[in-house]
Design a protein around this motif. Structure first.
Motif, short mmCIF file in Angstrom:
data_model
loop_
_atom_site.label_atom_id
_atom_site.label_comp_id
_atom_site.label_asym_id
_atom_site.label_seq_id
_atom_site.Cartn_x
_atom_site.Cartn_y
_atom_site.Cartn_z
N LEU A 1 0.82 -1.21 0.00
CA LEU A 1 0.00 0.00 0.00
C LEU A 1 0.86 1.26 0.00
N VAL A 2 0.52 2.22 -0.89
CA VAL A 2 1.12 3.56 -0.87
C VAL A 2 -0.02 4.57 -0.86
N PHE A 3 0.30 5.80 -0.48
CA PHE A 3 -0.75 6.77 -0.14
C PHE A 3 -0.31 8.18 -0.54
N THR A 4 -1.26 8.94 -1.12
CA THR A 4 -1.03 10.35 -1.42
C THR A 4 -1.95 11.20 -0.56
N THR A 5 -1.35 12.10 0.22
CA THR A 5 -2.14 13.06 0.99
C THR A 5 -2.14 14.39 0.24
N HIS A 6 -3.31 14.98 0.07
CA HIS A 6 -3.45 16.13 -0.82
C HIS A 6 -3.65 17.46 -0.13
N THR A 7 -4.06 17.46 1.12
CA THR A 7 -4.45 18.75 1.66
C THR A 7 -4.25 18.83 3.17
N PRO A 8 -3.85 19.98 3.66
CA PRO A 8 -3.86 20.22 5.10
C PRO A 8 -5.24 20.62 5.63
N GLU A 9 -6.22 20.74 4.74
CA GLU A 9 -7.57 21.12 5.15
C GLU A 9 -8.27 19.97 5.87
N LEU A 10 -9.04 20.31 6.91
CA LEU A 10 -9.74 19.30 7.70
C LEU A 10 -10.64 18.43 6.83
N ALA A 11 -11.32 19.04 5.85
CA ALA A 11 -12.25 18.29 5.00
C ALA A 11 -11.54 17.21 4.20
N GLY A 12 -10.27 17.38 3.95
CA GLY A 12 -9.51 16.39 3.20
C GLY A 12 -8.83 15.37 4.10
N ASN A 13 -9.00 15.51 5.41
CA ASN A 13 -8.41 14.57 6.38
C ASN A 13 -9.53 14.07 7.29
N GLU A 14 -10.39 13.28 6.69
CA GLU A 14 -11.63 12.86 7.35
C GLU A 14 -11.35 12.03 8.60
N GLU A 15 -12.19 12.16 9.61
CA GLU A 15 -12.11 11.31 10.79
C GLU A 15 -13.50 11.09 11.36
N HIS A 16 -13.67 9.90 11.97
CA HIS A 16 -14.98 9.54 12.51
C HIS A 16 -14.82 8.74 13.79
N PRO A 17 -15.86 8.73 14.65
CA PRO A 17 -15.81 7.93 15.88
C PRO A 17 -15.70 6.44 15.57
N MET A 18 -14.94 5.73 16.40
CA MET A 18 -14.80 4.29 16.21
C MET A 18 -16.14 3.57 16.26
N LYS A 19 -17.03 4.04 17.13
CA LYS A 19 -18.33 3.36 17.23
C LYS A 19 -19.08 3.41 15.90
N LEU A 20 -19.10 4.58 15.26
CA LEU A 20 -19.78 4.68 13.96
C LEU A 20 -19.15 3.73 12.96
N LEU A 21 -17.84 3.72 12.88
CA LEU A 21 -17.15 2.89 11.88
C LEU A 21 -17.35 1.40 12.18
N THR A 22 -17.33 1.04 13.46
CA THR A 22 -17.57 -0.37 13.82
C THR A 22 -19.00 -0.76 13.46
N ASP A 23 -19.96 0.11 13.79
CA ASP A 23 -21.35 -0.17 13.44
C ASP A 23 -21.55 -0.31 11.93
N MET A 24 -20.75 0.44 11.17
CA MET A 24 -20.87 0.41 9.70
C MET A 24 -20.14 -0.78 9.06
N THR A 25 -19.48 -1.62 9.88
CA THR A 25 -18.66 -2.74 9.40
C THR A 25 -17.49 -2.25 8.55
N PHE A 26 -16.98 -1.08 8.90
CA PHE A 26 -15.89 -0.43 8.18
C PHE A 26 -14.64 -1.31 8.16
N PHE A 27 -14.45 -2.11 9.23
CA PHE A 27 -13.22 -2.90 9.37
C PHE A 27 -13.42 -4.36 8.98
N GLY A 28 -14.52 -4.67 8.29
CA GLY A 28 -14.78 -6.05 7.91
C GLY A 28 -15.00 -6.90 9.14
#
Length: 549
Positions: free
Chosen positions: A206-233
């Motif tokens: 895996l390689v990664f390109t980060t494009h912006t120092p703006e908050l909107a481009g560096n998304e973050e969410h609560p673990m509970k939401l992501l776990t509920d969404m099955t984000f981690f398989g």
């Protein structure tokens, strides 16, 4: 007949098989799968991959309603229209497969864009808007950057998990997966499961390109939401907390991508410094190197302008530039009723509309601006264009305010519908490309590259790629920066004054009093912007520094 994936034969130096995941791609005016600079960049990358015959596959999303269509209300202010899109040039692969979102099965269909259609790497576009899904599941791929948080998380899952699964179904042995921004982050967890829950095995690939120092481009969410969404398989949340080093029960996409990748890049030298300052103190991140964004010359440069440049035929170059200005001005007149003059210096501000980009900075000292655009000698024309996010009411308010404040002037216009076609008209038809972001918040800002290819000179804050290119008065113009620690209103005041100072005291006298010297500056920009800021260089650097290093 089953879908047969048969891309072109790659060049020997690009034999490493890579896949490029991006939430948006600007490939052609007809394909509405982008919002702004991130998409323009990804589109140029895919075009250079095709021209260089790189062993690259593009993975994107098929947005049923695109981003949005920017229209006008009766009072000329903007409105966002949403219309269903249909594309005859996309091939139905027949591949429909399930992924799990919020504990439920969602079917994903893959559509294929053949390389020769628009001159790109082979591309797959994913959609959930198919009869096999319920209505809520179908809406996941309706709107690019859906304003609903759960929908946006689901979109990331379709891109990352769906894209990873598609490549496995195609049987393509993948050496490198490239995340263009953090939107496709669930790919990291898909690979983590696939490779025995070994972080080291994910980091190999895996390689990664980060494009912006703006908050909107560096998304973050609560673990509970992501776990509920099955984000981690099927990976337990506690394992994710440990491996991703989650703090405060919030998962940051950019930080997590930096921990799951073997290498990452910023998109200009300035941004490389900023990105390392932002993320470098966190434990477990990969190296962040600068690879400056760039744009595809084949697509963006006007062939006749460049033929005149290569022939050193100044008369032909000036004549062609005047024709291009007339083409732009015909569009302006048709949309707004404002008829502009091809012999007058024309300043354009055009890009994605966002508050930090300060489209209205030139209007800050309004009486002085009004005096400048009202003069009969050394006249100047100003055009704005750009699409705010449809829920960014501050940016929409700024767009509409510019319309209201400038409608009294016969030589100012604000255009709607800023997409590839209009962008090309503005790049080829402008004399000055105005760029006024708050420093250092513009990571790259590539629009000035394609303007320079077409004899349009940057007048810019020295941010993003600009310090790597512009030499003041030689191939463009730099705006003076205010002190970094000053309050924003003070910086706005100082830098707005700088815009008018450079225009009135340097650019306008040069354009009208010394046209031969002005032309030399424009020709120097055309010569020097390529190949350093042409996307063949960028696409090659990705192979050399990210995919095979």
């Amino acid at each position: 007949m089953p879908f047969q994936f048969q891309p072109y034969a790659p060049a020997a130096e690009f034999s490493t098989q890579a896949a490029y995941f991006s939430m948006e791609f600007a490939l052609d005016q007809a394909l509405k799968t982008y919002s702004g600079g991130l998409g323009f960049l990804a589109g140029s990358h895919m075009r250079s991959a095709y021209e260089l015959k790189q062993n690259l596959i593009g993975i994107g999303m098929l947005w049923s309603y695109g981003y949005y269509d920017q229209g006008r209300n009766e009072d000329q202010t903007m409105r966002a229209d949403f219309r269903l899109k249909h594309y005859s040039f996309l091939e139905d692969t027949g591949l429909v497969f399930p992924i799990t979102i919020h504990g439920a099965e969602v079917k994903v269909k893959a559509m294929y864009l053949a390389p020769d259609t628009f001159g790109t790497a082979p591309m797959f576009f994913l959609t959930t808007d198919i009869p096999e899904n319920d209505y809520i599941s179908r809406t996941i791929t309706h709107y690019l950057y859906d304003a609903d948080t759960a929908a946006r998380v689901a979109q990331s899952m379709v891109l990352g998990i769906g894209g990873g699964k598609l490549l496995d179904l195609l049987g393509v042995p993948m050496d490198t997966y490239h995340l263009n921004e953090g939107h496709g982050l669930p790919l990291a967890f898909y690979l983590y499961e696939k490779h025995g829950r070994s972080l080291a095995e994910v980091q190999k690939r895996l390689v990664f390109t980060t494009h912006t120092p703006e908050l909107a481009g560096n998304e973050e969410h609560p673990m509970k939401l992501l776990t509920d969404m099955t984000f981690f398989g099927t990976v337990p949340a506690d394992e994710i907390r440990r491996v991703a080093r989650v703090e405060n029960e919030t998962l940051n996409y950019t930080l997590t991508a930096l921990r799951f990748s073997r290498k990452a890049n910023a998109v200009s030298k300035v941004h490389g410094i900023v990105a390392n300052e932002m993320w470098g103190h966190y434990e477990g991140i990969c190296p962040i190197i600068p690879i400056t964004n760039s744009q595809n010359g084949t697509y963006w440069r006007d062939a006749e302008l460049h033929a005149a440049l290569e022939a050193n035929d100044d008369q032909a170059l000036k004549a062609r530039k005047r024709e291009l200005k007339k083409e732009l001005f015909a569009f302006v007149a048709d949309q707004t009723g404002t008829l502009l003059d091809p012999d007058v210096l024309t300043v354009v501000w055009a890009r994605r509309f966002a508050g930090y980009k300060r489209a209205n900075l030139i209007l800050h000292h309004f009486e002085r601006f009004a005096e400048m655009v009202s003069k009969q000698d050394r006249p100047v024309q100003v055009i704005w264009a750009g699409k705010p996010y449809p829920k960014d009411y501050g940016a929409i308010g700024m767009f509409n305010d510019i319309i209201q404040r400038t409608r009294q002037f016969k030589n100012c216009a604000v255009l709607t519908g800023y997409e590839l076609g209009l962008s090309r008209l503005l790049k080829t038809g402008s004399d000055i490309w105005l760029n006024t972001p708050r420093f250092p918040r513009e990571a790259s800002g590539t629009s000035g590259m394609t303007a320079a290819m077409n004899a349009s000179l940057s007048l810019s804050i020295p941010d993003g790629w600009i310090p790597e290119f512009v030499r003041h008065g030689e191939n463009g113009f730099l705006l003076p920066l205010a002190e970094l620690n000053e309050p924003e209103h003070v910086k706005d005041d100082v830098e707005a004054k700088g815009v008018l100072d450079v225009l009135e005291n340097e650019i306008l006298p040069l354009y009208y009093d010394e046209p031969a010297k002005y032309l030399e500056v424009a020709k120097t920009a055309m010569r020097e912007v390529e190949p350093e800021f042409e996307s063949h260089r960028m696409a090659t650097e990705y192979y050399e520094k990210m995919y095979t290093a």
